[in-house]
Design an enzyme around this catalytic site. Structure first.
Site, PDB file in Angstrom:
ATOM      1  NE  ARG A   1     -12.363  -1.450   4.539  1.00 48.64           N
ATOM      2  CZ  ARG A   1     -11.810  -0.633   5.431  1.00 48.64           C
ATOM      3  NH1 ARG A   1     -12.364   0.555   5.662  1.00 48.64           N
ATOM      4  NH2 ARG A   1     -10.725  -0.972   6.078  1.00 48.64           N
TER       5      ARG A   1
ATOM      6  CE  LYS B   1      -9.804   5.253  11.935  1.00 44.91           C
ATOM      7  NZ  LYS B   1     -10.235   3.946  12.494  1.00 44.91           N
TER       8      LYS B   1
ATOM      9  NE  ARG C   1     -16.198  -0.842   7.697  1.00 43.92           N
ATOM     10  CZ  ARG C   1     -15.095  -0.264   8.192  1.00 43.92           C
ATOM     11  NH1 ARG C   1     -15.176   0.947   8.733  1.00 43.92           N
ATOM     12  NH2 ARG C   1     -13.961  -0.895   8.166  1.00 43.92           N
TER      13      ARG C   1
ATOM     14  NE  ARG D   1      -4.347   1.931  10.421  1.00 49.24           N
ATOM     15  CZ  ARG D   1      -5.420   2.328   9.736  1.00 49.24           C
ATOM     16  NH1 ARG D   1      -5.391   3.445   9.055  1.00 49.24           N
ATOM     17  NH2 ARG D   1      -6.514   1.610   9.746  1.00 49.24           N
TER      18      ARG D   1
ATOM     19  NE  ARG E   1      -9.171  -3.482   9.269  1.00 54.88           N
ATOM     20  CZ  ARG E   1     -10.476  -3.357   9.011  1.00 54.88           C
ATOM     21  NH1 ARG E   1     -11.207  -4.399   8.736  1.00 54.88           N
ATOM     22  NH2 ARG E   1     -11.026  -2.168   9.044  1.00 54.88           N
TER      23      ARG E   1
HETATM   24  P1  AMP Z   1      -8.662   2.003   6.926  1.00 48.13           P
HETATM   25  O1  AMP Z   1      -9.556   2.326   5.774  1.00 48.13           O
HETATM   26  O2  AMP Z   1      -8.172   3.222   7.643  1.00 48.13           O
HETATM   27  O3  AMP Z   1      -9.264   0.975   7.839  1.00 48.13           O
HETATM   28  O4  AMP Z   1      -7.348   1.339   6.296  1.00 48.13           O
HETATM   29  C1  AMP Z   1      -7.418   0.131   5.561  1.00 48.13           C
HETATM   30  C2  AMP Z   1      -6.066  -0.511   5.468  1.00 48.13           C
HETATM   31  O5  AMP Z   1      -5.156   0.341   4.754  1.00 48.13           O
HETATM   32  C3  AMP Z   1      -5.368  -0.780   6.789  1.00 48.13           C
HETATM   33  O6  AMP Z   1      -5.805  -1.981   7.414  1.00 48.13           O
HETATM   34  C4  AMP Z   1      -3.915  -0.875   6.328  1.00 48.13           C
HETATM   35  O7  AMP Z   1      -3.656  -2.084   5.653  1.00 48.13           O
HETATM   36  C5  AMP Z   1      -3.848   0.247   5.302  1.00 48.13           C
HETATM   37  N1  AMP Z   1      -3.506   1.536   5.929  1.00 48.13           N
HETATM   38  C6  AMP Z   1      -4.298   2.631   6.031  1.00 48.13           C
HETATM   39  N2  AMP Z   1      -3.662   3.634   6.645  1.00 48.13           N
HETATM   40  C7  AMP Z   1      -2.430   3.165   6.955  1.00 48.13           C
HETATM   41  C8  AMP Z   1      -1.298   3.723   7.618  1.00 48.13           C
HETATM   42  N3  AMP Z   1      -1.309   4.983   8.107  1.00 48.13           N
HETATM   43  N4  AMP Z   1      -0.199   2.941   7.747  1.00 48.13           N
HETATM   44  C9  AMP Z   1      -0.148   1.692   7.270  1.00 48.13           C
HETATM   45  N5  AMP Z   1      -1.183   1.098   6.641  1.00 48.13           N
HETATM   46  C10 AMP Z   1      -2.327   1.817   6.486  1.00 48.13           C
END
Ligand code: AMP
Length: 217
Positions: A161, A14, A128, A89, A172
């Site tokens: 990360r 993404k 990553r 999400r 996740r």
């Molecule tokens: P990402 O960078 O999209 O993988 O997001 C990293 C982390 O941020 C996720 O594992 C969640 O803890 C939090 N997060 C990101 N987007 C959301 C969302 N729409 N709803 C809830 N938590 C989120």
């Protein structure tokens, strides 16, 4: 007009595809993950509140996430489109977004889903490395930076990360299948969903996405 929601499990690509799409079509890239990470590194109250949740791989509270996205979508640069990466999400977020989209005239017109099997995701997440400054993403096996450990775009030191570890990744992925994957049906029923194979080489997938996006401009 391109008002895009980009979906897919963690590691499907993404972030990688969002970056070029936002640049090529001149729409803001809105990543809720990036917004949360920025809050965490600023040490703000919000950041402190969510750090433990994000680091262990759980989802941040729906109301808080929706409020944050609403505020961002109301900004002027989203008037002519946007690219949402990592939101919605959960079904609660999708429903709130639907209502908000109508209310503030920011409904999406396209939902892209990148598919990818778990074993490939796990391998990608382990390799990553990301740039904490510009958000660019690399992989030590398949998408190496020109200079080891250094971001090609801005020269910052790359990091891993904190939630890219096997136990957070497991949480996740579990959250993805339980809460996020069901949204695909929600958007399929609305006729907005287009699916792509996230295991394809990034350059090939880019060409396929460009072909589709050309018809939306
Ligand atoms: P990402 O960078 O999209 O993988 O997001 C990293 C982390 O941020 C996720 O594992 C969640 O803890 C939090 N997060 C990101 N987007 C959301 C969302 N729409 N709803 C809830 N938590 C989120």
């Amino acid at each position: 007009m391109l008002a895009i929601v980009l979906m897919g499990p963690p590691g499907a690509g993404k972030g990688t595809h969002a970056k070029w799409m936002a640049e090529e079509y001149q729409i803001p890239h809105i990543s809720t993950g990036d917004m949360f990470r920025a809050a965490m590194s600023s040490g703000s109250e919000l950041g402190l509140k969510i750090k433990a949740i994000v680091d262990r791989g759980d989802l941040v509270d729906d109301d808080l996430t929706v409020a944050l996205v609403r505020e961002r979508l109301l900004q002027d640069d989203c008037k002519n489109g946007y690219l949402l990466d990592g939101f919605p999400r959960t079904l609660a977020q999708a429903e709130a977004f639907q209502e908000m989209g109508r209310e503030i005239d920011r409904a999406p017109n396209l939902v892209l889903n990148l598919t990818c099997p778990d074993d490939v995701l796990l391998k990608r997440i382990g390799g990553r490395r990301v740039c904490p400054t510009c958000g660019a993403s690399y992989n030590i096996h398949t998408m190496k930076p020109q200079k080891e450990g250094i971001c090609d775009r801005c020269g910052s030191q790359l990091i891993q990360r904190k939630d890219d570890n096997p136990s957070s990744f497991e949480i996740r992925l579990r959250n993805y299948y339980a809460s996020t994957e069901p949204l695909l049906d929600y958007y399929r029923r609305q006729g907005l969903l287009k699916e792509f194979d996230g295991t394809e080489a990034a350059n090939n997938l880019k060409i396929e996405l460009e072909t589709l996006l050309a018809s939306y401009r």
